[in-house]
Every structure is written in structure tokens, then in C-alpha cells.
Design an enzyme around this catalytic site. Structure first.
Site, PDB file in Angstrom:
ATOM      1  CG  ASP A 133      24.372  80.427  -6.083  1.00  0.00           C
ATOM      2  OD1 ASP A 133      25.032  80.743  -5.076  1.00  0.00           O
ATOM      3  OD2 ASP A 133      23.369  81.053  -6.461  1.00  0.00           O
ATOM      4  CB  THR A 193      28.005  87.529  -7.656  1.00  0.00           C
ATOM      5  OG1 THR A 193      26.857  86.786  -7.296  1.00  0.00           O
ATOM      6  CG2 THR A 193      28.042  88.803  -6.850  1.00  0.00           C
TER       7      THR A 193
HETATM    8  N1  ASP Z   1      23.735  83.478  -7.724  1.00  0.00           N
HETATM    9  C1  ASP Z   1      25.105  83.776  -8.064  1.00  0.00           C
HETATM   10  C2  ASP Z   1      25.580  82.740  -9.065  1.00  0.00           C
HETATM   11  O1  ASP Z   1      25.858  81.642  -8.687  1.00  0.00           O
HETATM   12  C3  ASP Z   1      25.933  83.760  -6.830  1.00  0.00           C
HETATM   13  C4  ASP Z   1      27.391  84.096  -7.046  1.00  0.00           C
HETATM   14  O2  ASP Z   1      27.905  84.223  -8.121  1.00  0.00           O
HETATM   15  O3  ASP Z   1      28.074  84.245  -6.021  1.00  0.00           O
HETATM   16  O4  ASP Z   1      25.676  83.032 -10.237  1.00  0.00           O
END
Ligand code: ASP
Length: 346
Positions: A94, A17
Site C-alpha cells: 500500500d 501481506t
Molecule cells: N495492506 C497491505 C500492506 O500494505 C497490502 C499489501 O501488503 O499488499 O501492508
């Protein structure tokens, strides 16, 4: 001796993210490139150390990470180990705890900081937590003691107010800025007005051991999560998964499972076939105590190994690592009960 030389830090951007932007059509967040990320943190220029960066060719949402990507991160660290004082890995939240656990095993005798961070909101957003996390991670990677040695000499996760040991951390919130927690081990540092290290908790590798990277991770492993009413058919089916070598069995409370004959027999048969079964608790805090109840004792007598207070992420990564080394079943069992780099309290 502190040489007074500027610290050199290598940032490794894998995705997550922190560097994402919104797709104009679907409005879903997707990985974007590193320049965008750097443009959003002009304060980086104020840090008094040298920072270089390298990025994955295709930045990833960490839900798509697998051991090949862990190997890529490990290779970058290995190729640059002598040139840099510390490493900051930007990673999605994640699966961050899985990558941190895996890297802690893969980077044997690590004596420099590998600080993994990311964010809950993209760095381009006004209320982002990414800028602060990135800057603090860099400061921790550059921190040295009065002798000039790195303060942190292990794989750690920096998120919001805390630095956690990588193989002790778990993502516990999908929403909070303080997204990570270590339920069985204290923080390595508390981040407030300053960065206060918890010196007693920091890992110290054995002196003069050669830094060695292990790339092989054996993915013939799985979880079995018990629940009241789990059927014989399900348990037997899972335990006979083709090629499975290691199973992390998530049990109740202090390491307990049903005492039904069929259950214990199914476990015994899998152990006799050479499957390594590791007992960890479904509780977020505490440890397996196999001798406390007959329900745990029967599992131990059936040949199930105690995973003590391992996190579920560290347990699966450790099995992958030990089988990846090509060890015998007996050696895998032995090392599963023994702390390699601070992942369990024994
Ligand atoms: N879905 C994202 C990932 O793990 C969530 C994040 O980065 O907070 O890449």
C-alpha cells in the site's frame, strides 16, 4: 574484478501481506512473524548466496508506516552497509512507493541494491505471488557485473514481472500481481524466463562519494488535489494549515489550475508566507509544462515550483526530505526542480 566470493544479502522484514495470516475470528489479514514466512519458502536454501534476516519488532500493515519506520529501515541498512552486498526489504504494497521514494532520498550516495518487494497474496497461500517476488528480489540484490560491482545501485521495487526505480514507481492496482508501474520511466529490469536488466536506465551514483544517511523527515507537508468547483474557502483553509511548509498541488493536465483571481491570490499569499508549493499533474503519465497555457503560467508567476514529472509519492517524500535537512525556502524550491537521484526527468 569479480572476487568469486558468495554475495551476502540482508533481508529486512517490515510486514505487509507477504507475511500475513488470517485472523481466525475476524478473517481479516494481519501481520505475522518472519519465521512463518521463511518456513513457507524452503527454496531459499537453493540460492547460492548467504542470506541473513532481521525483522521489525512489530511487523506492520504498510498503511501504518510513517517516517519513523523509514528511519528504522535506513538505520538497519546503515548499520550493516559494509557487511552486506545488498538489501531486500519486505514491505506491504500500500505505501511501498512512498517508502521507496523516501529511502531513495534518505540513503545519499547509495551504491548497493536496496530491493523492496512484497506480495498481493500471503506467502502461505497456494497461489501466492510472494515466493517468486522474494526469490527474484534476492537474485537481483545479489547480481553483480563482470567487474564484481552490484548491477543495481539504487532503491528499486521488484514486483512480478518488473523492477522499477523506487522513486518513479506507483501502486496502480489493488488486485493484479503486476501491482506497480512507472508511468514516466522505463523498467530497470524485465522478469521472464530470466532477469533482463535495462542497463541504460539503471542509476549510477557519483563515484567515491561517501554513503550518508539522513533521518530527519519534516512532516509539515500536504497535498491539495484540485477539482473543478473547489471553493475559495477550502483552498484558503488548506493553505493556512498550521505549520505547513510544503504543498504538493495536484493540477490538471500539463500543470494547469483555475485563473480565478481569488485562487491566484490565495496561492501568492501562501508563497509570500514562505510556503513552498510544487506543481505536479493529476495525469498518470507526462509532465508539468508551466509555460504551455496561461493557466499554468499564472501559477508559475505566482511562485509555484514545477515538479516536472515527479510521482505524487516522490514529490511529498522529497519535500519532507528537503525540509528535514533544514534548508531555506529558496533552497528547497531550487532542489525541488533538480533531480537528486533520478526521481525526475529534467
Ligand atoms: N495492506 C497491505 C500492506 O500494505 C497490502 C499489501 O501488503 O499488499 O501492508
Amino acid at each position: 574484478m569479480n572476487t568469486g566470493r558468495r554475495s551476502r544479502i540482508l533481508m529486512i522484514y517490515t510486514g505487509g501481506t507477504i507475511g500475513m495470516i488470517e485472523n481466525p475470528d475476524s478473517h481479516a489479514l494481519e501481520p505475522y512473524d518472519f519465521e512463518h514466512l521463511l518456513d513457507n519458502v524452503p527454496k531459499l536454501k537453493m540460492l547460492r548466496f548467504d542470506i541473513d534476516s532481521i525483522q521489525f519488532e512489530h511487523p506492520l500493515d504498510s498503511s501504518s508506516m510513517n517516517p519513523t519506520h523509514w528511519g528504522e529501515i535506513a538505520k538497519v541498512i546503515s548499520d550493516n552497509y559494509d557487511r552486506y552486498d545488498g538489501f531486500v526489504v519486505l514491505h506491504g504494497t500500500d505505501t511501498m512507493a512512498y517508502s521507496a521514494s523516501a529511502l531513495s532520498f534518505m540513503l545519499e550516495n547509495l551504491a548497493k541494491p536496496v530491493i523492496i518487494t512484497g506480495s498481493q497474496l500471503p506467502i502461505g497461500e497456494v497461489r501466492t505471488d510472494g515466493e517468486e517476488n522474494l526469490i527474484t528480489a534476492l537474485q537481483i540484490a545479489a547480481a553483480r557485473d563482470s567487474e564484481g560491482n552490484p548491477v543495481v545501485q539504487e532503491v528499486a521495487i521488484l514486483f512480478e514481472n518488473y523492477l522499477w526505480r523506487g522513486n518513479r514507481a506507483t501502486k496502480h492496482s489493488a488486485d493484479n500481481f503486476n501491482a506497480f508501474k512507472s508511468n514516466n520511466f522505463p523498467q530497470l529490469a524485465k522478469i521472464g524466463l530470466g532477469i533482463t536488466f535495462n542497463r541504460e536506465a539503471l542509476w549510477r551514483p557519483l563515484k567515491d562519494r561517501e554513503f550518508k544517511v539522513h533521518y530527519n523527515m519534516d512532516t509539515n507537508v500536504m497535498y491539495i488535489d484540485l477539482f473543478p468547483g473547489i471553493s475559495e474557502h477550502t483552498v484558503r483553509h488548506l493553505l493556512s494549515t498550521p505549520d505547513v511548509k510544503g504543498v504538493v498541488l495536484k493540477t490538471f493536465g500539463a500543470g494547469n489550475g483555475p485563473t480565478d483571481k481569488w485562487f491566484i491570490n490565495a496561492i501568492k499569499e501562501a508563497v509570500a508566507r514562505g510556503v513552498v508549493i510544487v506543481n505536479i499533474t493529476q495525469c498518470s503519465n507526462g509532465s508539468v509544462h508551466p509555460l504551455r497555457y496561461v493557466t499554468g503560467l499564472e501559477l508559475a508567476q505566482a511562485g509555484v515550483v514545477s515538479g516536472h514529472d515527479l510521482t505524487s509519492e516522490a514529490a511529498i517524500a522529497k519535500l519532507m526530505f528537503l525540509f528535514g535537512l533544514g534548508l531555506s525556502t529558496d533552497d528547497v524550491k531550487r532542489y525541488m526542480e533538480y533531480s537528486l537521484c533520478g526521481e525526475m526527468s529534467t
